[in-house]
Design a protein around this motif. Structure first.
Motif, PDB file in Angstrom:
ATOM      1  N   HIS A 131       0.864  -1.179   0.000  1.00 50.57           N
ATOM      2  CA  HIS A 131       0.000   0.000   0.000  1.00 50.57           C
ATOM      3  C   HIS A 131       0.901   1.230   0.000  1.00 50.57           C
ATOM      4  CE1 HIS A 131      -3.510   2.378   2.049  1.00 50.57           C
ATOM      5  NE2 HIS A 131      -3.208   2.799   0.831  1.00 50.57           N
ATOM      6  N   VAL A 132       1.028   1.869  -1.150  1.00 47.81           N
ATOM      7  CA  VAL A 132       1.952   2.994  -1.279  1.00 47.81           C
ATOM      8  C   VAL A 132       1.277   4.157  -1.993  1.00 47.81           C
ATOM      9  CG1 VAL A 132       2.942   1.941  -3.370  1.00 47.81           C
ATOM     10  CG2 VAL A 132       4.210   3.734  -2.170  1.00 47.81           C
ATOM     11  N   GLN A 133       1.509   5.345  -1.469  1.00 44.14           N
ATOM     12  CA  GLN A 133       0.991   6.579  -2.072  1.00 44.14           C
ATOM     13  C   GLN A 133       2.167   7.429  -2.538  1.00 44.14           C
ATOM     14  OE1 GLN A 133      -1.197   9.097   0.642  1.00 44.14           O
ATOM     15  NE2 GLN A 133      -1.358  10.795  -0.815  1.00 44.14           N
ATOM     16  N   GLY A 134       2.093   7.925  -3.755  1.00 41.79           N
ATOM     17  CA  GLY A 134       3.136   8.793  -4.277  1.00 41.79           C
ATOM     18  C   GLY A 134       2.666  10.230  -4.390  1.00 41.79           C
ATOM     19  N   ILE A 135       3.539  11.177  -4.064  1.00 39.35           N
ATOM     20  CA  ILE A 135       3.237  12.591  -4.219  1.00 39.35           C
ATOM     21  C   ILE A 135       4.396  13.269  -4.947  1.00 39.35           C
ATOM     22  CG2 ILE A 135       1.743  12.703  -2.180  1.00 39.35           C
ATOM     23  CD1 ILE A 135       4.038  14.009  -0.651  1.00 39.35           C
ATOM     24  N   ALA A 136       4.155  14.455  -5.451  1.00 42.53           N
ATOM     25  CA  ALA A 136       5.159  15.200  -6.201  1.00 42.53           C
ATOM     26  C   ALA A 136       6.044  16.009  -5.258  1.00 42.53           C
ATOM     27  CB  ALA A 136       4.480  16.128  -7.209  1.00 42.53           C
ATOM     28  N   TYR A 137       7.172  16.478  -5.777  1.00 40.33           N
ATOM     29  CA  TYR A 137       7.974  17.423  -5.011  1.00 40.33           C
ATOM     30  C   TYR A 137       7.155  18.683  -4.740  1.00 40.33           C
ATOM     31  CZ  TYR A 137      12.179  14.657  -6.075  1.00 40.33           C
ATOM     32  OH  TYR A 137      13.108  13.662  -6.166  1.00 40.33           O
ATOM     33  N   ASN A 138       7.307  19.208  -3.530  1.00 38.21           N
ATOM     34  CA  ASN A 138       6.653  20.448  -3.091  1.00 38.21           C
ATOM     35  C   ASN A 138       5.136  20.306  -2.905  1.00 38.21           C
ATOM     36  OD1 ASN A 138       9.073  22.232  -3.179  1.00 38.21           O
ATOM     37  ND2 ASN A 138       8.963  21.790  -5.377  1.00 38.21           N
ATOM     38  N   GLU A 139       4.619  19.099  -3.078  1.00 38.77           N
ATOM     39  CA  GLU A 139       3.206  18.864  -2.808  1.00 38.77           C
ATOM     40  C   GLU A 139       3.034  18.536  -1.327  1.00 38.77           C
ATOM     41  OE1 GLU A 139      -0.336  15.629  -3.896  1.00 38.77           O
ATOM     42  OE2 GLU A 139       1.520  15.674  -5.069  1.00 38.77           O
ATOM     43  N   ALA A 140       2.134  19.227  -0.658  1.00 36.57           N
ATOM     44  CA  ALA A 140       1.958  19.050   0.784  1.00 36.57           C
ATOM     45  C   ALA A 140       0.741  18.177   1.083  1.00 36.57           C
ATOM     46  CB  ALA A 140       1.808  20.398   1.478  1.00 36.57           C
ATOM     47  N   VAL A 141       0.907  17.301   2.079  1.00 38.58           N
ATOM     48  CA  VAL A 141      -0.215  16.528   2.607  1.00 38.58           C
ATOM     49  C   VAL A 141      -0.267  16.765   4.112  1.00 38.58           C
ATOM     50  CG1 VAL A 141      -0.150  14.779   0.807  1.00 38.58           C
ATOM     51  CG2 VAL A 141       1.209  14.455   2.874  1.00 38.58           C
ATOM     52  N   LEU A 142      -1.460  16.719   4.673  1.00 38.34           N
ATOM     53  CA  LEU A 142      -1.644  16.946   6.106  1.00 38.34           C
ATOM     54  C   LEU A 142      -1.878  15.596   6.789  1.00 38.34           C
ATOM     55  CD1 LEU A 142      -1.654  19.582   7.774  1.00 38.34           C
ATOM     56  CD2 LEU A 142      -4.151  19.423   7.818  1.00 38.34           C
ATOM     57  N   ILE A 143      -1.032  15.287   7.758  1.00 37.29           N
ATOM     58  CA  ILE A 143      -1.156  14.035   8.510  1.00 37.29           C
ATOM     59  C   ILE A 143      -1.253  14.363   9.995  1.00 37.29           C
ATOM     60  CG2 ILE A 143      -0.153  11.779   8.989  1.00 37.29           C
ATOM     61  CD1 ILE A 143       1.454  12.022   6.416  1.00 37.29           C
ATOM     62  N   ASN A 144      -2.441  14.207  10.543  1.00 33.72           N
ATOM     63  CA  ASN A 144      -2.674  14.493  11.967  1.00 33.72           C
ATOM     64  C   ASN A 144      -2.175  15.882  12.367  1.00 33.72           C
ATOM     65  OD1 ASN A 144      -3.828  11.923  12.460  1.00 33.72           O
ATOM     66  ND2 ASN A 144      -1.794  11.023  12.657  1.00 33.72           N
ATOM     67  N   GLY A 145      -2.427  16.849  11.484  1.00 36.12           N
ATOM     68  CA  GLY A 145      -2.062  18.232  11.776  1.00 36.12           C
ATOM     69  C   GLY A 145      -0.659  18.615  11.372  1.00 36.12           C
ATOM     70  N   VAL A 146       0.143  17.658  10.905  1.00 39.39           N
ATOM     71  CA  VAL A 146       1.516  17.940  10.463  1.00 39.39           C
ATOM     72  C   VAL A 146       1.523  18.086   8.945  1.00 39.39           C
ATOM     73  CG1 VAL A 146       3.898  17.128  10.390  1.00 39.39           C
ATOM     74  CG2 VAL A 146       2.485  16.657  12.400  1.00 39.39           C
ATOM     75  N   LYS A 147       2.060  19.187   8.473  1.00 40.56           N
ATOM     76  CA  LYS A 147       2.186  19.427   7.043  1.00 40.56           C
ATOM     77  C   LYS A 147       3.454  18.739   6.543  1.00 40.56           C
ATOM     78  CE  LYS A 147       2.510  23.218   3.657  1.00 40.56           C
ATOM     79  NZ  LYS A 147       2.643  24.702   3.521  1.00 40.56           N
ATOM     80  N   VAL A 148       3.265  17.767   5.671  1.00 37.61           N
ATOM     81  CA  VAL A 148       4.386  16.967   5.165  1.00 37.61           C
ATOM     82  C   VAL A 148       4.588  17.251   3.685  1.00 37.61           C
ATOM     83  CG1 VAL A 148       5.298  14.634   4.862  1.00 37.61           C
ATOM     84  CG2 VAL A 148       3.821  15.150   6.825  1.00 37.61           C
ATOM     85  N   SER A 149       5.825  17.534   3.293  1.00 36.24           N
ATOM     86  CA  SER A 149       6.127  17.735   1.871  1.00 36.24           C
ATOM     87  C   SER A 149       7.500  17.154   1.560  1.00 36.24           C
ATOM     88  CB  SER A 149       6.073  19.215   1.497  1.00 36.24           C
ATOM     89  OG  SER A 149       6.942  19.989   2.314  1.00 36.24           O
ATOM     90  N   LEU A 150       7.700  16.803   0.297  1.00 38.45           N
ATOM     91  CA  LEU A 150       8.947  16.206  -0.169  1.00 38.45           C
ATOM     92  C   LEU A 150       9.667  17.180  -1.091  1.00 38.45           C
ATOM     93  CD1 LEU A 150       7.659  12.608  -1.043  1.00 38.45           C
ATOM     94  CD2 LEU A 150       8.558  13.454   1.140  1.00 38.45           C
ATOM     95  N   HIS A 151      10.998  17.221  -0.965  1.00 39.76           N
ATOM     96  CA  HIS A 151      11.803  18.171  -1.732  1.00 39.76           C
ATOM     97  C   HIS A 151      13.052  17.462  -2.257  1.00 39.76           C
ATOM     98  CE1 HIS A 151       9.303  21.480  -0.096  1.00 39.76           C
ATOM     99  NE2 HIS A 151       9.222  20.658   0.934  1.00 39.76           N
TER     100      HIS A 151
END
Length: 335
Positions: A65-85
């Protein structure tokens, strides 16, 4: 409350209730890149860059079970803003940025400052706290330019061709081998081990075009490799297959080859200091670019690098983790 806690399972984001590159099974793992010491089997869910998705499926299993996101795309996880760079380490490698109630923590994963033309180039990220590797955290490690590294590989092939030798490069299947292929393909046909070809597909699926290559038949048609260019993973360094390649001269491609003694290790014919990690100056550049108030040094030359940072006025401390070094041939027993 500290945003990050270093635990027996891995680096834990306390408010987010997830882990960064954990080495034991957890519910949610945010993965920096696809190397085996950072991406482990057994997580209920993985979050990574889009380019890393197929690498994880190839290495861990097609049904994860894997989710992919783009660079600089933010997701919110339990109030924490997560992004990849971009981390510049290998395809899809990412620094993981965490933001919670105005505080920013960045986990670099593995990274390099040099732009190899295949990985998305490293971008410095401002933060309050930085978690950095230090694989080559000694002043002796200073990489030559990419152009010079490529020229050295090509010149070695020319010498081998003039002496009717087969040029065999030993380099990690993910990241290093693709760089070597990119550097030497104009010198003649290139044959790669099937494990390298398997990961080359991840590049193709990500839209990154690699030069042409052929999959080496190391069992039934090994004579076809005579006087050619061959790419093999470190797991085959002491194998009978390597010894059977006709007229082989073999070169180890790793940052460890910067040290002269390492070049004689296992009687390699040549050693090239080509690394997908930052050198000493690159590590310092990344730390300074982050403007972090506190730096945690996770693996590699942790004591030396943390001590130096403290000496120049940057608060730093060592942290023990189970991340290894995919560049070290001594650690490569399987592929």
């Amino acid at each position: 409350m500290n945003m990050i806690r270093f635990t027996s399972k891995g680096i834990y984001c306390v408010p987010g209730k997830f882990y960064l590159d954990p080495w034991k099974p957890v519910d949610l793992a945010v993965i920096s890149h696809g190397h085996a010491d950072h991406a482990h089997w057994g997580m209920k869910k993985y979050l990574c860059h889009h380019f890393t998705v197929n690498i994880l499926r190839s290495r861990i299993g097609p049904d994860i079970h894997v989710q992919g996101i783009a660079y600089n795309e933010a997701v919110l996880i339990n109030g924490v803003k997560v992004s990849l760079h971009p981390a510049g380490h290998i395809i899809g490698s990412a620094q993981i940025r965490l933001e919670y109630k105005g505080k920013v923590v960045v986990f670099t994963g593995d990274y390099k400052i040099q732009d190899d033309g295949l990985s998305t180039a490293f971008e410095p990220i401002k933060c309050h706290e930085l978690i950095t590797e230090s694989t080559f955290g000694l002043p002796i490690y200073r990489w030559e330019s990419i152009a010079m590294q490529n020229e050295r590989l090509q010149n070695w092939i020319k010498d081998n061709q003039s002496n009717k030798k087969t040029s065999v490069f030993i380099g990690y299947s993910l990241g290093k081998s693709q760089r070597i292929l990119n550097a030497v393909h104009e010198m003649g046909p290139v044959y790669v081990h099937y494990s390298i070809a398997k990961l080359n597909e991840a590049y193709s699926q990500a839209g990154i075009k690699l030069p042409p290559y052929q999959v080496a038949d190391l069992k039934s048609d090994i004579k076809a490799l005579d006087n050619q260019i061959v790419l093999l993973p470190p797991a085959l360094l002491d194998s009978q297959l390597l010894q059977k390649i006709p007229h082989a001269a073999h070169a180890i491609c790793s940052g460890w080859m910067q040290i002269r003694g390492a070049r004689r290790w296992r009687s390699a014919d040549a050693g090239f200091a080509i690394s997908d990690h930052a050198d000493w100056q690159g590590l310092l550049q990344a730390v300074r670019g982050s403007a972090a108030e506190k730096v945690y040094v996770t693996h590699g030359q942790t004591a030396t690098f943390a001590k130096y940072l403290n000496e120049i006025g940057i608060a730093a401390e060592e942290v023990k983790t189970q991340y290894g070094d995919e560049e070290d041939p001594q650690t490569q027993t399987t592929e």
